[in-house]
Design a protein around this motif. Sequence first.
Motif, PDB file in Angstrom:
ATOM      1  N   ALA A 215     -50.613 -19.819  32.579  1.00 14.04           N
ATOM      2  CA  ALA A 215     -49.825 -20.830  33.286  1.00 14.04           C
ATOM      3  C   ALA A 215     -50.677 -21.780  34.123  1.00 14.04           C
ATOM      4  N   ALA A 216     -51.826 -21.325  34.637  1.00 17.50           N
ATOM      5  CA  ALA A 216     -52.621 -22.186  35.539  1.00 17.50           C
ATOM      6  C   ALA A 216     -53.066 -23.459  34.830  1.00 17.50           C
ATOM      7  N   LEU A 217     -53.426 -23.349  33.552  1.00 21.43           N
ATOM      8  CA  LEU A 217     -53.878 -24.556  32.847  1.00 21.43           C
ATOM      9  C   LEU A 217     -52.690 -25.434  32.424  1.00 21.43           C
ATOM     10  N   PHE A 218     -51.554 -24.817  32.097  1.00 19.19           N
ATOM     11  CA  PHE A 218     -50.337 -25.593  31.802  1.00 19.19           C
ATOM     12  C   PHE A 218     -49.927 -26.409  33.029  1.00 19.19           C
ATOM     13  N   SER A 219     -49.885 -25.753  34.192  1.00 14.92           N
ATOM     14  CA  SER A 219     -49.418 -26.455  35.399  1.00 14.92           C
ATOM     15  C   SER A 219     -50.412 -27.532  35.820  1.00 14.92           C
ATOM     16  N   ALA A 220     -51.715 -27.217  35.727  1.00 13.67           N
ATOM     17  CA  ALA A 220     -52.722 -28.225  36.085  1.00 13.67           C
ATOM     18  C   ALA A 220     -52.667 -29.404  35.115  1.00 13.67           C
ATOM     19  N   ALA A 221     -52.472 -29.110  33.826  1.00 15.63           N
ATOM     20  CA  ALA A 221     -52.400 -30.177  32.816  1.00 15.63           C
ATOM     21  C   ALA A 221     -51.270 -31.152  33.151  1.00 15.63           C
ATOM     22  N   MET A 222     -50.115 -30.611  33.564  1.00 23.60           N
ATOM     23  CA  MET A 222     -48.983 -31.465  33.947  1.00 23.60           C
ATOM     24  C   MET A 222     -49.275 -32.211  35.249  1.00 23.60           C
ATOM     25  N   GLU A 223     -49.785 -31.468  36.243  1.00 24.22           N
ATOM     26  CA  GLU A 223     -49.959 -32.025  37.581  1.00 24.22           C
ATOM     27  C   GLU A 223     -50.925 -33.210  37.581  1.00 24.22           C
ATOM     28  N   VAL A 224     -52.067 -33.071  36.880  1.00 24.35           N
ATOM     29  CA  VAL A 224     -53.058 -34.151  36.925  1.00 24.35           C
ATOM     30  C   VAL A 224     -52.526 -35.428  36.264  1.00 24.35           C
ATOM     31  N   GLY A 225     -51.628 -35.271  35.289  1.00 21.10           N
ATOM     32  CA  GLY A 225     -51.000 -36.451  34.691  1.00 21.10           C
ATOM     33  C   GLY A 225     -50.240 -37.266  35.733  1.00 21.10           C
ATOM     34  N   GLY A 226     -49.481 -36.565  36.580  1.00 21.55           N
ATOM     35  CA  GLY A 226     -48.744 -37.246  37.639  1.00 21.55           C
ATOM     36  C   GLY A 226     -49.661 -37.815  38.710  1.00 21.55           C
ATOM     37  N   VAL A 227     -50.700 -37.056  39.052  1.00 18.94           N
ATOM     38  CA  VAL A 227     -51.612 -37.488  40.122  1.00 18.94           C
ATOM     39  C   VAL A 227     -52.326 -38.791  39.743  1.00 18.94           C
ATOM     40  N   ILE A 228     -52.838 -38.901  38.504  1.00 18.92           N
ATOM     41  CA  ILE A 228     -53.490 -40.183  38.178  1.00 18.92           C
ATOM     42  C   ILE A 228     -52.475 -41.312  38.064  1.00 18.92           C
ATOM     43  N   ALA A 229     -51.192 -40.980  37.809  1.00 23.66           N
ATOM     44  CA  ALA A 229     -50.161 -42.015  37.777  1.00 23.66           C
ATOM     45  C   ALA A 229     -49.724 -42.389  39.192  1.00 23.66           C
ATOM     46  N   GLY A 230     -50.182 -41.614  40.187  1.00 19.98           N
ATOM     47  CA  GLY A 230     -49.894 -41.952  41.581  1.00 19.98           C
ATOM     48  C   GLY A 230     -48.474 -41.636  42.034  1.00 19.98           C
ATOM     49  N   VAL A 231     -47.840 -40.630  41.430  1.00 23.44           N
ATOM     50  CA  VAL A 231     -46.467 -40.296  41.860  1.00 23.44           C
ATOM     51  C   VAL A 231     -46.489 -39.544  43.197  1.00 23.44           C
ATOM     52  N   ASP A 232     -45.324 -39.438  43.838  1.00 25.46           N
ATOM     53  CA  ASP A 232     -45.284 -38.808  45.171  1.00 25.46           C
ATOM     54  C   ASP A 232     -45.365 -37.280  45.064  1.00 25.46           C
ATOM     55  N   ASP A 233     -45.458 -36.624  46.230  1.00 26.77           N
ATOM     56  CA  ASP A 233     -45.681 -35.178  46.263  1.00 26.77           C
ATOM     57  C   ASP A 233     -44.547 -34.384  45.620  1.00 26.77           C
ATOM     58  N   ALA A 234     -43.302 -34.858  45.817  1.00 24.61           N
ATOM     59  CA  ALA A 234     -42.162 -34.111  45.270  1.00 24.61           C
ATOM     60  C   ALA A 234     -42.212 -34.115  43.742  1.00 24.61           C
ATOM     61  N   LEU A 235     -42.550 -35.260  43.181  1.00 23.17           N
ATOM     62  CA  LEU A 235     -42.632 -35.366  41.733  1.00 23.17           C
ATOM     63  C   LEU A 235     -43.828 -34.558  41.195  1.00 23.17           C
ATOM     64  N   THR A 236     -44.955 -34.640  41.916  1.00 20.81           N
ATOM     65  CA  THR A 236     -46.132 -33.849  41.524  1.00 20.81           C
ATOM     66  C   THR A 236     -45.776 -32.370  41.491  1.00 20.81           C
ATOM     67  N   GLN A 237     -45.054 -31.921  42.497  1.00 23.96           N
ATOM     68  CA  GLN A 237     -44.641 -30.514  42.558  1.00 23.96           C
ATOM     69  C   GLN A 237     -43.742 -30.172  41.369  1.00 23.96           C
ATOM     70  N   ALA A 238     -42.842 -31.090  41.012  1.00 20.01           N
ATOM     71  CA  ALA A 238     -41.942 -30.846  39.876  1.00 20.01           C
ATOM     72  C   ALA A 238     -42.733 -30.694  38.574  1.00 20.01           C
ATOM     73  N   LEU A 239     -43.764 -31.534  38.416  1.00 16.67           N
ATOM     74  CA  LEU A 239     -44.603 -31.447  37.211  1.00 16.67           C
ATOM     75  C   LEU A 239     -45.348 -30.112  37.174  1.00 16.67           C
ATOM     76  N   PHE A 240     -45.908 -29.730  38.326  1.00 15.10           N
ATOM     77  CA  PHE A 240     -46.586 -28.433  38.431  1.00 15.10           C
ATOM     78  C   PHE A 240     -45.620 -27.304  38.068  1.00 15.10           C
ATOM     79  N   ASP A 241     -44.427 -27.338  38.674  1.00 21.97           N
ATOM     80  CA  ASP A 241     -43.454 -26.255  38.459  1.00 21.97           C
ATOM     81  C   ASP A 241     -43.055 -26.141  36.988  1.00 21.97           C
ATOM     82  N   TYR A 242     -42.891 -27.285  36.330  1.00 18.62           N
ATOM     83  CA  TYR A 242     -42.576 -27.259  34.899  1.00 18.62           C
ATOM     84  C   TYR A 242     -43.686 -26.546  34.122  1.00 18.62           C
TER      85      TYR A 242
END
Lengths: 333, 333
Positions: B181-208
């Motif tokens: 799961a750590a690589l799945f969550s990081a893979a999602m999270e970094v996509g949002g981070v380079i897109a510059g989304v807010d913390d709540a959305l970043t958390q949602a991507l991580f959680d997915y």
Amino acid sequence: MGLDHTSVKPHERLAQVLSGEMEQVNTLIRDRMASEHAPRIPEVTAHLVEAGGKRLRPMLTLASAKMCGYDGPYHVHLAATVEFIHTATLLHDDVVDESAQRRGRPTANLLWDNKSSVLVGDYLFARSFQLMVETGSLRVLDILANASATIAEGEVLQLSAATDLRTDESVYLQIVRGKTAALFSAAMEVGGVIAGVDDALTQALFDYGDALGIAFQIVDDLLDYQGDTKATGKNVGDDFRERKLTLPVIKAIAKADDEERAFWKRTIEKGKQEDGDLEHALDLLNRHGALEATRDDALEWADKAKTALSAIPQSDLRDMLIDLADYVVARIN
Amino acid sequence: MGLDHTSVKPHERLAQVLSGEMEQVNTLIRDRMASEHAPRIPEVTAHLVEAGGKRLRPMLTLASAKMCGYDGPYHVHLAATVEFIHTATLLHDDVVDESAQRRGRPTANLLWDNKSSVLVGDYLFARSFQLMVETGSLRVLDILANASATIAEGEVLQLSAATDLRTDESVYLQIVRGKTAALFSAAMEVGGVIAGVDDALTQALFDYGDALGIAFQIVDDLLDYQGDTKATGKNVGDDFRERKLTLPVIKAIAKADDEERAFWKRTIEKGKQEDGDLEHALDLLNRHGALEATRDDALEWADKAKTALSAIPQSDLRDMLIDLADYVVARIN
């Protein structure tokens, strides 16, 4: 307790001058090698980290940063980073070399198993990466990422090149840069980079570490053929028995006649060794002046290291690093 | 050729929608797995990278970044980074597990040797690190450094916990987060981070990513006990024979009487297995409803993944990721 600078070794003088910061480095290492969930990690790491290595690489980083006037906290992080990378590579090296001893103690792969050594090495590499991210310097990250790639590439190159008679001095140098010099040069360079020195000075720090690392490794390879077992803790001829082409043999092969080539082919490339082969190898090394030529190369690299530091303003730390270059080759001089 | 959305699998739809960018990812991977000096590196890497894996992790990064409106070039770098980290862990896992097959082909440790797998894995990890430095985002570096540490920690934890009957569901979850799961969550999270989304959305991507990865691994562990060998390519009971405590057995042990505990102690902890033991194990799993309970857990994690994505504005990519969560558990539903 006064310091007698003529008898105290340069790395011991560095250790004394940097003792306060090295204490912080050691605290950080102990803190970061912990694992909440997997107690095997600090067990394996402590076995290696606390075995009494000289901590040469983290001292280079601390000395480089201080010599360049750095007064922030992050040279401690970078010194711990460098030691973690070094420890990770030692764990993996001992698996790759199937080693049983390191620093006079049984290796982790022997005490635990290869699995633990591979995975704890991976953990320390990830931890080193976290530590450098904390410095907030992308340039530092770039330098250490490149050094990590050079290290792994050099180790892979050694796998195939070590028993291949076509390996020449330029390939040997690539391997040595990977297994030793890349971390020495990066350790020096990042110290200057966090201190914010200019490109010329950064290059001088890199060059010193690069040349020091190469000298260090050549001395190691030379002592394998002419060392005093008591002083080095290694047996004469280990590299020959393990079929590792190092600089003395590469130089002897370059001057070999057909019969001598056949000897090296049998003993190194095919690994068919008999009683008396080591003695014959030593005879060939002497006959072609390979040991003296190797010694000259080591001295030349030590000189290059010292010349590089002449670009840095004079300071006690700079002079200790200059002395360190002499000390590295003193064992063969 | 029209797409029939009811029969084309969600990861295939993702692959079609992202095909242009996946081509760039593949080019970058081929480019960066090259080594000027050590041809062994691209040989070993190509064996694994070109074996036809689904490229699920890099697709998650591309989908996440695009879904969040990113239009720069660096999601391609991050997707390649994630695939390199994945490949490096596979190389090291096969050494640790002494595996002979992966994706229906002989493993690299079998075709070359353990040494090559350890060192080429290290090289790919260093290369992944260089790729992420190029994005210039310290936050991305932080996320992937943390994920790398979690992966290694989970693998070390598994070494000792897998045959220890005290391993409970919370330890199992830590291991699963590490190995999958750590690589799945990081893979999602970094996509949002380079897109510059807010913390709540970043958390949602991580959680997915976290929930998807956990569901994925639980399904894998369940199919090991009730799968169709033809469909999964694995033999029923491999984990039992390899003495790996996974969720079904952990659930059965939690309900075991003294005699059953003795059975698990002998077969898993001591590894003394006899004919008929697997059948008895399957009987115990059924008797305590362990397989159904494991299935329910997988469905619950798939639901958590879908719920997390409900925070993201609707888009085709989002809906494909939602379908992907259903697809991951469809094999057991």
